[in-house]
Design a protein around this motif. Sequence first.
Motif, short mmCIF file in Angstrom:
data_model
loop_
_atom_site.label_atom_id
_atom_site.label_comp_id
_atom_site.label_asym_id
_atom_site.label_seq_id
_atom_site.Cartn_x
_atom_site.Cartn_y
_atom_site.Cartn_z
N GLY A 64 29.37 33.05 35.32
CA GLY A 64 29.75 33.89 35.63
C GLY A 64 30.24 34.46 35.07
N ASP A 65 30.34 35.43 34.26
CA ASP A 65 30.96 36.60 33.28
C ASP A 65 32.22 37.71 34.08
OD1 ASP A 65 32.32 37.95 30.87
OD2 ASP A 65 29.92 38.28 29.55
N VAL A 66 33.45 37.22 34.22
CA VAL A 66 34.20 37.84 35.21
C VAL A 66 34.59 39.49 33.96
CG1 VAL A 66 36.05 36.65 34.81
CG2 VAL A 66 35.40 38.06 37.12
N ARG A 67 34.38 39.93 33.68
CA ARG A 67 35.29 40.32 32.53
C ARG A 67 34.70 41.93 33.05
NH1 ARG A 67 33.33 38.09 26.39
NH2 ARG A 67 31.22 37.59 27.70
N ASP A 68 33.65 42.54 32.81
CA ASP A 68 33.87 43.30 33.28
C ASP A 68 34.49 43.78 34.83
OD1 ASP A 68 31.77 44.76 31.75
OD2 ASP A 68 29.63 44.00 32.51
N LEU A 69 34.82 42.48 35.24
CA LEU A 69 35.54 42.97 37.01
C LEU A 69 37.24 42.74 36.52
CD1 LEU A 69 36.23 43.21 39.42
CD2 LEU A 69 36.19 40.28 39.69
N TYR A 70 37.13 42.09 35.43
CA TYR A 70 38.53 42.55 34.76
C TYR A 70 38.95 43.63 33.78
CZ TYR A 70 39.46 37.07 35.32
OH TYR A 70 39.46 35.72 36.12
N ARG A 71 37.57 44.81 33.22
CA ARG A 71 38.05 45.11 33.09
C ARG A 71 38.15 46.85 33.99
NH1 ARG A 71 34.93 43.42 28.34
NH2 ARG A 71 33.33 44.34 29.78
N HIS A 72 37.88 46.57 34.89
CA HIS A 72 38.09 47.72 36.46
C HIS A 72 39.13 47.59 37.04
CE1 HIS A 72 37.29 49.50 40.02
NE2 HIS A 72 37.39 48.35 40.75
N LEU A 73 39.70 45.80 36.99
CA LEU A 73 41.11 45.68 37.35
C LEU A 73 42.54 46.36 36.38
CD1 LEU A 73 40.88 42.72 38.96
CD2 LEU A 73 40.38 44.55 40.08
N ARG A 86 30.59 40.61 42.83
CA ARG A 86 29.15 39.78 43.69
C ARG A 86 28.18 39.61 42.23
NH1 ARG A 86 29.47 43.14 47.79
NH2 ARG A 86 28.19 45.17 46.37
N THR A 87 28.53 40.31 41.54
CA THR A 87 27.75 40.58 39.81
C THR A 87 27.84 39.29 39.02
OG1 THR A 87 27.40 42.47 39.53
CG2 THR A 87 26.84 41.06 37.92
N ALA A 88 29.59 38.97 39.23
CA ALA A 88 30.15 37.50 38.98
C ALA A 88 28.75 36.25 38.89
CB ALA A 88 31.54 37.85 38.24
N SER A 104 42.07 34.39 47.47
CA SER A 104 41.51 35.21 48.25
C SER A 104 40.63 36.50 48.23
CB SER A 104 43.00 35.37 50.00
OG SER A 104 43.16 36.77 49.24
N HIS A 105 40.57 37.14 47.89
CA HIS A 105 38.86 37.47 47.94
C HIS A 105 37.91 37.28 47.04
CE1 HIS A 105 40.46 41.73 49.23
NE2 HIS A 105 42.03 40.55 48.91
N GLY A 106 38.10 35.97 46.52
CA GLY A 106 37.20 35.09 45.85
C GLY A 106 37.39 35.85 44.78
N ILE A 107 37.96 36.39 43.74
CA ILE A 107 37.96 37.25 42.29
C ILE A 107 38.40 35.93 41.76
CG2 ILE A 107 39.14 38.62 40.35
CD1 ILE A 107 39.28 41.06 42.98
N PRO A 108 37.51 35.28 40.81
CA PRO A 108 37.60 34.56 39.64
C PRO A 108 39.24 34.09 39.15
CG PRO A 108 35.11 34.73 40.07
CD PRO A 108 35.64 35.98 40.69
#
Length: 388
Positions: free
Chosen positions: A41-50, A30-32, A83-87
Amino acid sequence: MHFEVPESTAAFEQEVDALFADPETRRLRRTARSRADHMDGDVRDLYRHLGRAGVLAPSWPSRYGGRDADFTATVVLLERMVSHGIPQSLYYISVQIVGSLILQAGTEEQKRSLLPRLASGDLTACILFTEPEHGSDLASVTTRAIPASDGSGWVVEGRKTYNLKSAYADVALCAVRTDSGNSRYEGITLFLVPLDTPGVSVRPLPSLADEQFHDIRFSQVRVGKDAVFGAVGAGWSLITRMFAAERNGLDYYVRARYWLERAADRLVADGRRPTGSELAGLARHQARLDASRLLTCRALQSLHEGESDIAQASLAKWHCSETAQGIAWWAFETLGPELLEPEPGTDDPVLEAAYREAPGMTISGGASEVLLDIVAGARLLDDTRTGG
């Protein structure tokens, strides 16, 4: 024809589903999507989480941050991301394209220093090949690198444009000319350039699709000798090897699959009964989607086994991108203005965004005409060899 999916991939699929449904993953998504940076939308925090969960490079060797998994795990990962809406574009460029080339052709030092960081999400990458006046003609590159006067490395000067995700990348795989050579295919060298190097400027270029392109200028950019990827002057052979990873069609297939699912849901929403022609269109595109998956899996399997085939990959990318484009346009023709509204129960205009993205899908990553030329040329060469 079906590729056998091992039990390990099924287990990986369950793990990924649980991770993507995790509250922290959903919060970072949602943040991204809020686009607080006023760009993609900066997705890097999400990638680090994954990356901390170890799912970003499942098919890589474990010594480089992977899981030694089957290539089908990569297919599952991309299907679930979309499908989960993750860039997925920055991930795909960093891991599946740049990372795969490093895995194929990098030195052991480069593999050990770069691949685990890409697999963890701590390092992101982009590709800087296209230039303002040359488009798909990569052999006409004019960005130059000359040896530094003090012998410490190289000085890069030039401009690249229409490059995705450069604003979020830490390092760029950049094609430059280091020698005029006897042929325009000679004298091209690949460099891994840190984008925080003085003299590098990155400017966003708005586009019709949600994702922005970028315009990058190099002004007296100094890089060390260790920035060279491969041998000096041998860049063209590496570029053609990279095409097998870039053009396997996977990123186009997974988006097409998701779009068709969403369109099918719209056709039966609120008790609606699809017409015969709508059902026929759905079946036609599903058949093309099944073919796309098989072509993608064949290209990925060859790459996984170290037998990359540029013609095979080009065919996969051509078919997958044409299929994705066709699904997006069919959805609009079938659903009409309804497609412009967000998905029921969400604020996500998936199919409207697909319609805007569709025109560029058969241009970016290899234009359809170029890909068909590669496939036809390879087929003619095969006939010549076999006397066919």
